[in-house]
Design a protein around this motif. Structure first.
Motif, PDB file in Angstrom:
ATOM      1  N   ARG A  82     -59.233  -8.178 -15.534  1.00 49.23           N
ATOM      2  CA  ARG A  82     -59.634  -7.043 -14.520  1.00 49.23           C
ATOM      3  C   ARG A  82     -60.689  -6.328 -15.138  1.00 49.23           C
ATOM      4  NH1 ARG A  82     -55.912  -1.859 -12.829  1.00 49.23           N
ATOM      5  NH2 ARG A  82     -57.443  -0.906 -11.337  1.00 49.23           N
ATOM      6  N   LEU A  83     -61.761  -6.053 -14.589  1.00 47.03           N
ATOM      7  CA  LEU A  83     -63.054  -5.053 -14.854  1.00 47.03           C
ATOM      8  C   LEU A  83     -63.484  -4.492 -13.588  1.00 47.03           C
ATOM      9  CD1 LEU A  83     -64.231  -4.906 -17.866  1.00 47.03           C
ATOM     10  CD2 LEU A  83     -66.033  -6.331 -17.172  1.00 47.03           C
ATOM     11  N   ILE A 111     -53.353  -9.098 -22.792  1.00 46.78           N
ATOM     12  CA  ILE A 111     -53.985  -8.795 -23.928  1.00 46.78           C
ATOM     13  C   ILE A 111     -54.691  -7.401 -23.602  1.00 46.78           C
ATOM     14  CG2 ILE A 111     -56.410  -9.053 -25.502  1.00 46.78           C
ATOM     15  CD1 ILE A 111     -54.365 -11.456 -25.455  1.00 46.78           C
ATOM     16  N   ILE A 112     -54.518  -6.543 -24.766  1.00 50.05           N
ATOM     17  CA  ILE A 112     -54.664  -5.022 -24.608  1.00 50.05           C
ATOM     18  C   ILE A 112     -56.160  -4.802 -25.281  1.00 50.05           C
ATOM     19  CG2 ILE A 112     -54.017  -2.743 -25.081  1.00 50.05           C
ATOM     20  CD1 ILE A 112     -51.190  -3.789 -25.041  1.00 50.05           C
ATOM     21  N   PHE A 113     -56.898  -4.024 -24.617  1.00 52.17           N
ATOM     22  CA  PHE A 113     -58.345  -3.544 -25.100  1.00 52.17           C
ATOM     23  C   PHE A 113     -58.244  -2.125 -25.379  1.00 52.17           C
ATOM     24  CE2 PHE A 113     -60.649  -7.184 -22.730  1.00 52.17           C
ATOM     25  CZ  PHE A 113     -60.004  -8.326 -23.453  1.00 52.17           C
ATOM     26  N   LEU A 134     -54.130  -2.875 -20.808  1.00 44.70           N
ATOM     27  CA  LEU A 134     -53.907  -4.278 -20.683  1.00 44.70           C
ATOM     28  C   LEU A 134     -54.714  -4.724 -19.612  1.00 44.70           C
ATOM     29  CD1 LEU A 134     -50.527  -6.098 -20.357  1.00 44.70           C
ATOM     30  CD2 LEU A 134     -52.342  -7.032 -19.317  1.00 44.70           C
ATOM     31  N   ARG A 135     -56.053  -5.350 -20.097  1.00 49.80           N
ATOM     32  CA  ARG A 135     -56.710  -6.024 -19.135  1.00 49.80           C
ATOM     33  C   ARG A 135     -56.752  -7.345 -18.958  1.00 49.80           C
ATOM     34  NH1 ARG A 135     -60.518  -2.552 -16.798  1.00 49.80           N
ATOM     35  NH2 ARG A 135     -59.950  -0.732 -16.692  1.00 49.80           N
ATOM     36  N   VAL A 136     -56.428  -8.329 -19.654  1.00 50.76           N
ATOM     37  CA  VAL A 136     -56.450  -9.766 -19.565  1.00 50.76           C
ATOM     38  C   VAL A 136     -54.904 -10.360 -19.743  1.00 50.76           C
ATOM     39  CG1 VAL A 136     -56.885 -11.724 -20.818  1.00 50.76           C
ATOM     40  CG2 VAL A 136     -58.730  -9.958 -20.911  1.00 50.76           C
ATOM     41  N   ILE A 153     -52.009  -2.729 -15.136  1.00 50.31           N
ATOM     42  CA  ILE A 153     -51.670  -4.228 -14.971  1.00 50.31           C
ATOM     43  C   ILE A 153     -50.007  -4.395 -15.739  1.00 50.31           C
ATOM     44  CG2 ILE A 153     -51.827  -6.598 -15.804  1.00 50.31           C
ATOM     45  CD1 ILE A 153     -53.796  -5.764 -13.602  1.00 50.31           C
ATOM     46  N   GLN A 154     -49.235  -4.739 -14.816  1.00 56.86           N
ATOM     47  CA  GLN A 154     -47.900  -5.034 -15.337  1.00 56.86           C
ATOM     48  C   GLN A 154     -47.617  -6.384 -15.518  1.00 56.86           C
ATOM     49  OE1 GLN A 154     -45.141  -3.639 -12.466  1.00 56.86           O
ATOM     50  NE2 GLN A 154     -43.374  -4.153 -13.603  1.00 56.86           N
TER      51      GLN A 154
END
Length: 301
Positions: A82-83, A111-113, A134-136, A153-154
């Motif tokens: 998600r971007l 995956i957390i950025f 959390l974006r991936v 994101i959950q």
């Protein structure tokens, strides 16, 4: 290319969309633009860069739009990113994603950025950095929380791991645009705080049990504590915390503008909205719900 699709929600983002798509084209198998019938060249630019553009009417908030995309796009990749259109991954994060994503264990579903804010073309190193998001996530293993503001994101199952490097939130619009955006955000943030305080929707208690990033969960719990503090005092205290204790005062004039506008002015505007609502409705949940629908066309589910 990584076995990954990117979903970008847009409306009139021609100032950002070229940079964003070029960035993810380096590593993503597929790029989806879910557009709300932009009146500028957003869709045209996206198509020229190879993205698939889907037009869908804005449902009222980011969460509903993103979850609609998850349910209706023909996603055939293992992972989803998600971007936002004004965001991009730094080269170090792109390299890390290429090396580490294919190696993730089966029980790792997110995956957390680190997110860094670039404001007036300067990195705001202090005050709130880094924001961990959390974006991936593995397709089918994550959804967007259904809330008006501060949605994350959950994960439905499994757990998330943190990567080392950053992506950037770097909006190129001017200060007038920035302030106008926050005026629009203020009523939604006010409703979110009222929901925490008065439990308008019944969702407040579930926050602590959600599988979002650890920092995001801690931030959510701090927001619950913030909601219990006195109106107007809390916005000033929050500014002082970020500007002095968290060191934003060391980021110069731009650091002051950033922290004042986002940390004090915006938060004071949110409190003013809450004051306005309570002055009319008190703490009556039914009256508040009706008022929000009549005055702001906000429906609480």
């Amino acid at each position: 290319m990584l076995d990954l699709s990117v979903i970008i929600l847009t409306y009139n983002e021609e100032i950002h969309i070229h940079r964003c798509i070029e960035n993810v084209n380096q590593f993503a198998k597929k790029v989806y633009i879910v557009d709300c019938f932009s009146t500028d060249k957003t869709a045209e630019i996206a198509k020229e860069l190879g993205a698939e553009v889907i037009e869908h009417k804005w449902p009222g908030n980011q969460a509903e739009q993103f979850n609609w995309a998850l349910s209706n796009l023909a996603i055939d990749t293992q992972w989803v990113l998600r971007l936002d259109a004004d965001e991009y991954l730094l080269p170090e994060l792109v390299d890390e994603l290429r090396k580490k994503l294919p190696m993730q264990l089966e029980n790792v579903n997110g995956i957390i950025f680190n997110r860094r804010h670039i404001f007036m073309n300067k990195w705001m190193k202090r005050g709130i950095y880094p924001i961990k998001l959390l974006r991936v996530f593995r397709y089918g293993k994550g959804i967007c929380e259904q809330r008006l503001m501060d949605e994350h994101i959950q994960l439905i199952e499994g757990h998330a791991v943190e990567f080392e490097y950053d992506f950037c939130d770097h909006n190129l619009n001017n200060l007038s645009w920035f302030c106008h955006k926050h005026v629009n955000y203020a009523i939604r943030e006010a409703v979110d705080l009222l929901d925490i305080e008065l439990d308008l929707t019944g969702a407040a208690e579930t926050d602590k049990h959600k599988e979002i990033s650890k920092q995001a969960l801690q931030k959510r719990m701090k927001k619950h504590k913030y909601a219990r503090q006195p109106l107007f005092w809390r916005s000033f205290a929050y500014f002082c915390y970020r500007y002095f204790l968290k060191g934003a005062c060391l980021d110069g004039k731009i650091g002051f503008i950033w922290t004042f506008l986002q940390g004090w002015w915006y938060r004071t505007l949110v409190d003013a909205k809450i004051f306005e609502i309570k002055r009319t409705c008190g703490n009556d949940k039914e009256k508040i719900t009706k008022y929000l629908k009549e005055k702001y066309n906000i429906s609480l589910k």
